[in-house]
Design an enzyme around this catalytic site. Structure first.
Site: not given
Length: 682
Positions: A428, A30, A490, A265
């Site tokens: 999280e 890149h 869950h 890029h």
């Protein structure tokens, strides 16, 4: 042009074309960001970054994180030019087998790479952890006249980094905490791999950071050295808020046809375009041209760094003379050594103890360990009342000052950067990345906590921690269908097995309170990689009875818990909450004359690390009757039971009902295990 300015431009172009030439030679990479952000990087590394190329691990150095890891050649060029242990030959071997210059930065502190980055957003989120570590250790160890922990954390981030949700999670928390020594250089070139960011990213990024209580500046021209220098100076002067400097750059700067476009890029410029860029910027066309003049300013870092690190060592010596206890403690923490006698007399649970959930047993041992290991800190993703992972009396890690009324926290102790309970919020992914940064910094042992089913939100960061071999402890509670009424959303089914597939991660699922105490000890001893502790919501009995293996067997990963007869004809292998089920089933079969062994296997990874003769002793190859019992997906247990064995496990999601009902409906009862075992015996 004055001679000094000419030299600076030569060095900036050296960065650009070392990167572009290496990428061209590798036929991949890149080039866009290294060419566009070279002026910013050079200004930071030669005028602001406090580092020592010959002593890369100097503890009070500034940290630099290239969050846009795809621009790795920018970092490698900087390391070479400033005098780190990275040769021109290493640059030429970019992306090749055994090279010190892989496609994305991989943590090798001896050559100056602080953080393994690649997945966008990870670097900037990890840097928040680095900045938090600096603030915590400074609050704990600094004394008037002795700023022994006092450094900045710098990040170079791309549009892609700021698109990723983990960066927003982490930066939101950084603003809340007022991490004034965190400075992010945003390479605002408005180009991503697929094209213009106008296709998908048109928000006002600066205002987003303002809303998160960051200090925000703009540099309109990413090649304006004075403006870059001034912005960095102002960012360093801002002590109450983290800083974002948005620099408008041109991707692939200098490439006549490709600059400013996505074509610059993610692929080499191509021979003709690279030659055109060199002509346009007045650079010789020969590959890897690097005159001595191109290192004149950058190499000053060697002498400057030696002075800086030497001065810090002198400060540390004087500090030790005035505060010998603190100095010894800081040295121990930096070296990663645990305190003497930290394992002595930890709570053990007698056979008479009541049934207790392993999450609750974990809470108890954490309280004991927190008193003995002051570098242990962490928290949960807004789940302390459920995961039981607070360190009571150890304070809240917060922006210093008086806590707002009603927000003194439930843990007690100081409110400020010296607090050891981190409130991550419902974040999280950022929680895991920040823990990575806390561990990378040194001097700390971080832990995180959430429900096991949410480990999927954390996986990219767990994977990078494992790749770097960091001592991070992940506490995952509510570990199976045993959590009950919350239902299948869950109830983790595939999660334990998926964690076991991550190389370098040690997964431990203890069977009772005593194994939980041992699991925490093992996690803290493990300084070669992260550990996941898998804990129950529901109460479990203490493993007890005649013939039960003694404590401290968990360290082997798998061990014979109980056995009837000298030579068993059947082996039951189990983990966690199902071990007591396996034991009950085995004892019922033994009463009928079956010779049977129960193996508790809390950790596959620890078991596989044992000598072969030990593993063959626990699971003799000639005993083909083997039954694995675990309230999770069956796939994977074949490695221990073989094609002739059986598995009592799950092949579907769970359901919403009380835990005892679920275990009955899904086949986890003594009678159902006995039937499965008898089928193996024919």
């Amino acid at each position: 042009m004055p001679e000094a300015e000419k030299t600076v431009q030569i060095e900036i172009n050296a960065i650009r074309f070392l990167a572009a030439d290496a990428i061209e030679k590798a036929k991949s990479g890149h080039p866009g960001m290294p060419m566009g952000a070279a002026a910013t990087a050079h200004t930071l590394w030669t005028k602001h970054l406090r580092h020592d190329p010959r002593n890369p691990g100097w503890f009070n150095r500034d940290r630099f994180v290239l969050s846009a890891g795809h621009a790795s050649m920018l970092l490698y060029a900087l390391l070479h030019l400033t005098g780190y242990d990275l040769s021109l030959e290493d640059i030429k071997s970019f992306r090749q087998w055994g090279s010190k210059t892989p496609g994305h930065p991989e943590r090798h502190l001896e050559m100056g790479v602080e953080v393994t980055t690649g997945p966008l957003g990870q670097g900037i989120a990890t840097a928040v952890g680095l900045a938090m570590a600096e603030r915590h250790l400074a609050a704990r160890f600094n004394r008037e006249g002795f700023p022994v922990v006092d450094h900045f954390t710098y990040v170079m981030a791309s549009d892609g980094d700021l698109m990723e949700g983990v960066s927003y999670e982490a930066c939101s928390l950084a603003g809340h905490l007022g991490l004034g020594k965190l400075i992010v250089l945003y390479d605002d070139n408005r180009i991503s791999l697929a094209g213009s960011t106008a296709l998908s990213f048109t928000e006002d990024v600066a205002m987003r950071f303002v809303a998160c209580d960051w200090h925000v500046q703009h540099v309109k021209d990413g090649n304006d050295l004075e403006a870059i220098d001034l912005a960095l100076t102002r960012a360093r002067e801002e002590t109450q808020r983290p800083s974002l400097i948005a620099l408008r750059t041109v991707i692939g700067f200098g490439a006549p046809q490709k600059q400013g476009s996505s074509e610059a890029h993610g692929a080499p410029l191509g021979k003709d375009e690279l030659a055109g860029a060199k002509r346009q910027l007045g650079w010789p066309e020969e590959p890897f041209h690097l005159p001595e003049e191109a290192k004149k300013i950058s190499r000053r870092a060697v002498k400057q760094g030696a002075r800086l690190s030497s001065s810090w060592e002198e400060l540390l010596t004087a500090y030790a003379g005035t505060y010998p206890g603190l100095a010894a403690e800081l040295k121990r923490a930096i070296e990663g050594r645990l305190p003497a006698r930290w394992e002595e007399d930890l709570t053990t649970y007698p056979e008479s103890a009541k049934d207790i959930a392993t999450r609750k047993a974990s809470e108890g041992v954490m309280a004991e360990l927190a008193e003995r290991i002051p570098e242990l800190l962490g928290g949960s993703a807004d789940l302390n009342p459920s995961t039981f992972t607070w360190l009571k009396g150890m304070g809240d890690f917060q922006r210093p000052g008086e806590p707002p009324e009603g927000l003194q926290g439930a843990v007690g102790g100081p409110w400020g950067y010296e607090g050891r309970n981190i409130h991550f919020g419902v974040r999280e992914h950022a929680m895991a990345a920040i823990a990575t940064g806390l561990a990378i910094h040194g001097g700390l042992i971080p832990y995180t906590a959430t429900f096991l089913t949410f480990c999927d939100y954390m996986k990219p960061s767990i994977r990078l921690a494992a790749l770097m071999g960091l001592r991070v402890i992940y506490v995952f509670t509510h570990d199976s269908i045993g959590l009950g009424e919350d239902g299948p959303t869950h109830q983790p089914v595939e999660h334990v097995m998926s964690l076991r597939t991550i190389p370098g991660l040690t997964v431990i699922r203890p069977a009772d309170a005593n194994e939980t105490v041992e699991a925490w000890q093992q996690a803290l001893r493990n300084d070669r990689g992260p550990t996941a502790l898998i804990l129950t919501r529901q109460n479990l009995p203490i493993l007890k009875g005649e013939g039960i293996a003694p404590a401290r067997s968990l360290i082997r990963g798998g061990y014979t818990l109980w056995q009837s007869g000298d030579v068993p004809e059947l082996i039951l292998i189990s983990t966690g909450s199902e071990v007591s089920l396996a034991l009950a089933a085995a004892q019922k079969m033994a009463a009928g004359g079956t010779k049977i062994r129960v193996v508790s296997m809390p950790s596959w990874e620890l078991f596989e690390a044992q000598p072969e003769d030990y593993r063959r002793k626990i699971l003799p190859p000639h005993i083909r009757g083997r039954l694995a019992i675990e309230a999770g997906i069956k796939l994977g247990w074949e490695r221990y039971v073989g094609l002739d064995g059986g598995i009592v496990g799950l092949e579907t999601f769970g359901a919403s009902a009380p835990a005892p009902v679920l275990f009955e409906k899904f086949g986890f009862t003594v009678d159902q295990v006995v039937r499965a075992a008898r089928r193996l015996l024919g």
